[in-house]
Design an enzyme around this catalytic site. Sequence first.
Site, PDB file in Angstrom:
ATOM      1  N   CYS A 303       0.867  -1.282  -0.049  1.00 31.65           N
ATOM      2  CA  CYS A 303      -0.030  -0.028  -0.153  1.00 31.65           C
ATOM      3  C   CYS A 303       0.862   1.402   0.171  1.00 31.65           C
ATOM      4  O   CYS A 303       2.328   1.178   0.260  1.00 31.65           O
ATOM      5  CB  CYS A 303      -0.814  -0.021   1.095  1.00 31.65           C
ATOM      6  SG  CYS A 303       0.072   0.209   2.685  1.00 31.65           S
ATOM      7  N   CYS A 306       2.635   1.883   3.097  1.00 30.75           N
ATOM      8  CA  CYS A 306       4.094   1.057   3.517  1.00 30.75           C
ATOM      9  C   CYS A 306       5.204   1.727   2.613  1.00 30.75           C
ATOM     10  O   CYS A 306       6.196   1.705   3.343  1.00 30.75           O
ATOM     11  CB  CYS A 306       3.519  -0.270   2.953  1.00 30.75           C
ATOM     12  SG  CYS A 306       2.316  -1.000   3.928  1.00 30.75           S
ATOM     13  N   ASP A 686      -2.102  31.898 -24.069  1.00 28.74           N
ATOM     14  CA  ASP A 686      -1.253  32.882 -24.623  1.00 28.74           C
ATOM     15  C   ASP A 686      -1.729  32.764 -26.151  1.00 28.74           C
ATOM     16  O   ASP A 686      -2.195  31.722 -26.482  1.00 28.74           O
ATOM     17  CB  ASP A 686       0.087  32.556 -24.487  1.00 28.74           C
ATOM     18  CG  ASP A 686       1.132  33.297 -25.231  1.00 28.74           C
ATOM     19  OD1 ASP A 686       0.890  34.481 -25.222  1.00 28.74           O
ATOM     20  OD2 ASP A 686       2.054  32.757 -25.846  1.00 28.74           O
ATOM     21  N   ASP A 873       3.320  28.693 -23.650  1.00 35.04           N
ATOM     22  CA  ASP A 873       4.482  27.850 -24.631  1.00 35.04           C
ATOM     23  C   ASP A 873       5.720  28.473 -24.647  1.00 35.04           C
ATOM     24  O   ASP A 873       7.001  27.761 -24.531  1.00 35.04           O
ATOM     25  CB  ASP A 873       4.142  27.724 -26.060  1.00 35.04           C
ATOM     26  CG  ASP A 873       4.351  28.983 -27.000  1.00 35.04           C
ATOM     27  OD1 ASP A 873       5.168  28.835 -28.049  1.00 35.04           O
ATOM     28  OD2 ASP A 873       3.968  30.081 -26.647  1.00 35.04           O
ATOM     29  N   ASP A 877       6.580  32.747 -20.847  1.00 40.25           N
ATOM     30  CA  ASP A 877       5.496  32.392 -20.202  1.00 40.25           C
ATOM     31  C   ASP A 877       5.624  31.771 -18.885  1.00 40.25           C
ATOM     32  O   ASP A 877       4.742  31.256 -18.034  1.00 40.25           O
ATOM     33  CB  ASP A 877       4.626  31.370 -20.994  1.00 40.25           C
ATOM     34  CG  ASP A 877       4.112  32.255 -22.343  1.00 40.25           C
ATOM     35  OD1 ASP A 877       3.788  33.600 -22.062  1.00 40.25           O
ATOM     36  OD2 ASP A 877       3.838  31.721 -23.304  1.00 40.25           O
TER      37      ASP A 877
END
Length: 981
Positions: A303, A306, A686, A873, A877
Site C-alpha cells: 500500500c 507502506c 497565450d 509555450d 510564459d
Amino acid sequence: MPEYRLKTEGIDCPHCAGKLAEKAAEIEGVLSASADFEKEILTYSCAEDKHEEIEGKITEMIRAEEPEVKVYDPDEEHHHEHEHHEHEHHEHHHHGHEEAASYIFEVKGIDCPNCAKKLEAKIAAVEDIRNVVLDYDKSTLTYECAHHDGKRNAETVMKIIAEEEPEAEVTSKGHVHLHNDECSDESCSCHEHHHHEHEHHEHHHDHEEVHAEGTEKYRFSVTGIDCANCAAGLEREIAGLDGVYNCHIDFMNSSLVYECLPENAGIIEQKMRRIITDDEPEAVIEKITGLKTYRLKIAGIDCADCAERLARRAMKIDGVEDASSDFMNEILSYSCLPVRKRDLEEKIIRMIADEEPEVKVTAVTESRQKKPAEEEEKDTVLPRLAAGAVLFVIGLLLHGLPQTVVCLAAYLVLGYDVLQKAVRNIGRGQVFDEHFLMAVATAAAIYLKDYREAAGVMLFYQIGEYFQARAVRSSRKSISALMDIRPDYAYVKRDGEYLKVDPDEVGIGEIVRVRPGERIPLDGRVISGASSLNTASLTGESKARDVDVNDEVISGCVNETGVLEIEVQKEYGESTVSRILDLVENNESNKAKTERFITKFARYYTPAVVFAAIAVAAVTALLTNDVRDGIERACTFLVISCPCALVISIPLSFFAGIGGLSSRGILVKGAGAVEVLAETDTVVMDKTGTLTSGEFAVAEVRSSSDPEQTLKDAAYAEYFSNHPVAAGIRRACGETVHEEQIADVQEIAGRGVSVNVMGRHILAGNYKLMAENNIECRQETSSGTLVYVASDGIYEGCIVLQDQFKPDAAKAVRQLHEAGRKVVIVSGDSAEITAEAAEALGADQAFGGCLPAEKVETVRKLKETGRVLFVGDGVNDAPVLAAADAGAAMGALGSDAAIEAADVVIMDDQPAKAALLISACQRIMKVARQNIVFAIGIKALTLVLGAFGIANMWMAIFADTGVAMLCVLNSLRLLHIGGKD
C-alpha cells in the site's frame, strides 16, 4: 589531591559540558577535570594552596565560553539563589540582560499548509511564547520565549503537536540565546529592534519564495560542531546571508545544505566558512559534490502508506540525503554520493527486508535495458487461492471432525501469510492494519468453532486482495507504453566509427546515427539525411513528422525511413525523454487533498472500529448474557471495518486517470494538479505559439497595381532571412527564386532589408524604411504584420501577413465554453491584433501588449474570481505559468523553462487538449468521490447492522471485499479517460 566542585547552571548539552571540562583540564595547575551534565556539576582537582586562583580561572573560562551559564559553589547554593533572585529582579527592572532564546524544531508529517497554520495558531496562543513561525515547506517550527521557561514551554509545544497531529515527527534542533536588545519585554524599546529583526526575517522569506529561481543546491560536510544548539546558531547566521535560501544544518549527520545563485556561490561559501570557523575553530568543512539519485524497484509493496514508511526509514540512514517513494510505480528513490551507493543500497535493502519481507527489491539500473513486454511478475497467489477454494468447498460438504480438519487446512493455506504479517507488524508496533483485523476476526471465529466462517472470510479476503493487486498492475501497465520511450542505446561516432553506448555517456556536440526503426536517443539537430519520424509515443497521435538537414529533433521519437546523423544538443539528463520520464515517475510526490484525507482517515478509522468492536462485544454480552453472540458481532465488525477499498481505490483513481491522459499526450504532474484543474473557472491562453502556429501567411497585398510582382520582389528581398514573416512571403510567391540574381544584401536594423536584383534596387521593410528613403506611400493600418515594398525608389505596395491559428484553436475555445469555462487571451502582440484574435475565436476577453510581468498581474487579478489555468509555450510564459493556480505548457515546441514551471505538459501542442484536460480531471475527482461515498456509506450501514446483530459474516465479507472490488473496478474505468474527445 583534593577535588573541588562548581555548579554550572544552564549548561545546554552534554557536548558543551564535556567541552568545558576539557578546557578546564588545560588550565595550568589543574590535574584533572570532569563534567556531570545531569547534575550540572564540574569537578576538578588541584593543589589546595592554588584552589582560589584555579577557581577564578575556571570561572572566567566558563563565562567566556558559555556566557549564559551561571557558575557558583554548590555548597553556597541557597545564599546564591537569594542573591541571584535579587540580581534577576534588578536586571529585569533595567531591561539589561533578561535572557530569552529562540527555539527550533523540525516537524515532519503535517498533512497540509492549512493544518500547519492551525497548529501555529495553537502554539502562538500559549502564554509566554511569541514570534511563532511554523514553515510547512521547510518542516520547521521556531518560537521565542524566556530561557528559564524554555523546558516547560517545549513540553507544552510537544504536547500540542501530539494532540493536533499525532503522526507528526518532532525533533528538537536546539535553541539560540538572544542577548541585550532582544529583550522579551514588549514595553521595552529593545523589543522594537527585535520586532524589526523578525519582520526582516519574514521579508527575507518572501524574497526567497519569489526570487529563488535559478538557484542551485550546495552541500557541505561539517564535522567538529559540539552540539545541536551550536549548529542551530550557525544555521541562523548562514541563513541570514544575502542570497542564501533554504539553509539547513543537520547536526546528527554533520551536513550543511543551502541554495544560492551559481554566480554568488564563491563569495557565499567564503562567508559561510568564515562564520563557522569564527564560532567553531575546530570544525572541518568539506564540500560535497556529485550527489546522484538512485532507484530501487520494490515489487510487491502492499500500500501507499507502506511505501511512504520505507522512504521515511531510508531517510534516517546515515549518508542518505533524500528519499521518496512511488507506490504505483513500485519505486523507492534515494540520493547519495556515488562512492557510498553500494554501501547504502545494501543498508536500504536490509531495512526493506526487515520492514517488508515479502517485497522483492532490485536495483533499477542506469543501462535502461527494457524487459520483454510479456515478462510479468509471477502469480503465486492464484494456485494457493485455487487450492484453498477447493478445500473450502470440500469442507462445506463434510460434517464433524473431517469438516473441522479440512476447513482449518483451507484456512491455513489461504491465510498463513496474513497471520505472519499480523504478528510481525504487532512486534513492530503497527497494530491497526487489515492483516491484524483479518487475523483477529478469523481467530475469534475459530475460537467459536465456526471453522467454515473462518476459512470463508480468509478465502474471500484473499480473492479481494488478488483482484486489487491485478487492478493496480493493470493501472501500472497503462503508463508502461509511455515508459517505453526510454532509449536503450545510442550509436555515437568516435574515431571514425560508430560505437554502441548508453545514452548517458554521450556528450553535447557528439554525432549519433539513428537507423530506420530505432528510437532517437537524445535531443539534437540533423546534420545529414532526411526521414519521417513517428511521434506517437510522445504525443499520443500517430502523425508522421518529416525532418531534413538543420531540423531539430527530440528524443523518444522513432525514425521510420532514412538514416539520420544528429548532432547532440542536450545531455541525456536534460533531454525531452528524460524530463518526461521524470514527470511520470515522480507524479506521486504531488498528492491531492483527497488522497491525504483518506490516508489520515484510515489512521483514525481502523483503531476506532477495533475499539468499537470491543465495545459491541462487551455491551452485547452484558445485555444478552450471551458472550458468543457478542464475539460474533465483534468479528463481523472487524471484517467490515477493513479500509482496503479506500486505501487502494482512491490513489488508484488518480493514477489510472493520469495514465489515461498520458496515453493522449497529456502529462500531469501528480494528483494535486488534478484537484486544482477540476476546479478551474477561467482558462487564460497565450496567443502566439499556443493558439497560433507561428507561421505567417499573406492575407492581402494593398495599394499595388501588380500584386504578383510586389510579392516576387519581396520574396527576392527576403530570400536569405530565417524570419517566419520572410518564410510566409516566400510561400505566397510560389515562384522559384534564383539566388544568383541577388546581390548587395544589406539588413537594416529595425527597418528591413535592401538588395539588388538584376540591377534593380529593392527595399522591403516597415514604414520607417520607406520614409527614410524618401519613398512616397500611405501608412497602412491593419491588425496584421505589414511589409512595404519599393523598387528603384518607387513604391510597389504593402503586403499584409497574419499569424495563422492552429486548426483546433476555435474548437478549443468552443469546447471550453461548452464546459462552462471563461476563456481569456493574453499576448505580447498589440492590443488590436489580440482583440481581433479573441473576436475570431470567440474568447470572452483579450489583453494585448502585455510584457511578462503584466501577464502575471492579469492572471493574479483573474484569480480573485476563481481558479485560473494558464496555457502557454514560450520562455517568457514561465513566470505566468507559475503564477496561475495551474499551468499547462505546450511540450513539443515549448521551451524548457515553460515545461519546468508547468503543472501539465501537452506534448502535441494542441490547444483543444485544454478542454479534454479539465473534463478529465473533473471525471477523476468524481470517481474518487464516488469511491469515498460508496465505501464509507456501505461500511457505515453494515457496521450499524452488525452492531445490532442483523448483518452476518457474509454481509461483512461483501462490505469489505465486495466494496473494495467495486471501487477498484470503478477506478479502472479511468484508464480510458483520454478516449473521449
